[in-house]
Design an enzyme around this catalytic site. Structure first.
Site, mmCIF file in Angstrom:
data_model
loop_
_atom_site.group_PDB
_atom_site.id
_atom_site.type_symbol
_atom_site.label_atom_id
_atom_site.label_comp_id
_atom_site.label_asym_id
_atom_site.label_seq_id
_atom_site.Cartn_x
_atom_site.Cartn_y
_atom_site.Cartn_z
ATOM 1 N N GLU A 138 0.795 -1.513 -0.067
ATOM 2 C CA GLU A 138 0.180 0.085 -0.148
ATOM 3 C C GLU A 138 0.581 1.450 0.213
ATOM 4 O O GLU A 138 0.275 1.699 0.813
ATOM 5 C CB GLU A 138 -1.347 0.162 1.425
ATOM 6 C CG GLU A 138 -1.975 -1.423 1.044
ATOM 7 C CD GLU A 138 -3.178 -1.220 2.195
ATOM 8 O OE1 GLU A 138 -4.276 -1.603 1.573
ATOM 9 O OE2 GLU A 138 -2.634 0.097 3.086
ATOM 10 N N GLU A 279 -5.439 -8.353 -0.386
ATOM 11 C CA GLU A 279 -6.646 -7.907 1.197
ATOM 12 C C GLU A 279 -8.107 -7.600 0.590
ATOM 13 O O GLU A 279 -7.997 -6.432 0.012
ATOM 14 C CB GLU A 279 -5.683 -7.159 2.168
ATOM 15 C CG GLU A 279 -4.176 -7.178 2.475
ATOM 16 C CD GLU A 279 -4.467 -5.727 3.273
ATOM 17 O OE1 GLU A 279 -4.655 -5.394 3.469
ATOM 18 O OE2 GLU A 279 -3.206 -5.434 3.940
#
Length: 341
Positions: A138, A279
């Site tokens: 991320e 995710e």
């Protein structure tokens, strides 16, 4: 390496108290056996750099030995494993806009340390055919899109100096958004996988989340949901609610999910690259039956477009599959994962 259906080991070697006592107890071999029994084919293992290197950059041998032990557990169970470098010296997605802490993309020294980590990881673990490497979890800021592409190129080159066979995984900016895969440069070879994370609509999946500053803890959000309510409340979330505001659908259900993922699908086809959702999940504050409906819709979309995935997460971290909140739906969720219902 299929990487079709997996689960994260969040909170084990990342986003945790980094002590031997924690490492020894949080995940044990029996957990890996349980994951295999659920029908998963791989795990994603988030790792903070402080597990494997000291603050001065020197190697922590005990950290690498622990990772090797976990790899051994997965091999015994016939599972693949993704080694996800979750946080590194100079970059933490939780504090992305703090330039005094997050200077990986402006510091040659920190980038050298980052590349040294990948050199070390790939030298040690590329000998295992069940191991894939995920470059960084991320990247958030849009200002770092170009710098991230450059660092990706260097990291891939570093790993390829040690192995041409291991899969390498990475995603775009804005928390690995599906919409930012198009900003990535074309993959260097056919062993590259593009990843994205999926928590949309965030209003539902993160309801009552204490770390989302503008999230009202009194909201009880259903799924599927009415457009008017979703747009009104998502606007209060600011940038984290933008995906909802641009939706063309009157009801937030499977059509919204599929439309959101189509941006990633387009990039995958154009670049001839595999897609993977590293995710996705629902907080333990959400209504459980609605949670099951959300997972069913996401699985349906992922199966339609042949997207592998890893659920967030196995244990604790407000999303734990094995925790009490999931008791009423866990068996049905596992059955859905295995296409038994």
């Amino acid at each position: 390496m299929e990487l079709k259906k997996g689960i994260n080991l969040g909170g084990f070697l990342s986003q945790c108290v980094h002590t031997k006592e924690h490492y020894d107890s949080f995940i044990v071999k029996e957990d890996i056996e349980r994951i295999k029994g659920y029908g998963f084919d791989h795990v994603r293992l988030p790792i903070d750099s402080e597990v494997i290197e000291y603050s001065n950059g020197n190697v922590i041998e005990e950290g690498y030995e622990r990772i090797e032990e976990i790899i051994g557990w997965t091999r015994e169970e016939g599972l693949d494993i993704i080694l996800d470098l979750h946080k590194v010296q100079g970059y933490d997605f939780n504090d992305a806009n703090n330039d005094s802490k997050n200077n990986l993309f402006t510091s040659d020294l920190l980038q050298e340390r980052y590349l040294n980590i990948w050199n070390e990881i790939s030298k040690r673990f590329s000998k295992y055919d069940n191991v894939a490497f995920e470059l960084l979890n991320e990247v958030v800021e849009d200002k770092n899109a170009d710098a991230w592409n450059k660092l990706i190129m260097q990291a891939v080159k570093t790993i390829r100096n040690n192995t041409v066979d291991s899969y390498i995984i990475y995603g775009g900016i804005l928390w690995n958004s599906a919409s930012t895969l198009k900003l990535l440069d074309p993959p260097a070879d056919d062993k590259i996988i593009f990843t994205f994370h999926f928590y949309e609509p965030l209003l539902f999946t993160h309801q009552k989340a204490y770390w989302v500053e503008t999230m009202d803890p009194n909201w009880e959000i259903s799924y599927p949901g009415d457009k008017e309510e979703y747009i009104e409340k998502s606007a209060i979330l600011g940038n984290q609610g933008l995906a909802v505001s641009g939706s063309k659908y009157e009801y937030f259900g499977i059509e919204f999910i599929e439309d959101f993922v189509l941006e990633a699908i387009k990039v995958g086809k154009e670049r001839n690259v595999r897609l993977y959702c590293g995710e996705f999940g629902v907080i333990d504050q959400a209504p459980v039956e609605d949670t099951l409906r959300w997972f069913d819709d996401v699985f349906t979309v992922f199966e339609k477009y042949d997207i592998g995935y890893a659920i967030w997460t196995y244990k604790e971290k407000d999303f734990g599959l094995v925790d009490r909140h999931y008791d009423p739906i866990r068996n049905r969720l596992i059955a859905r994962i295995n296409n038994e219902i």
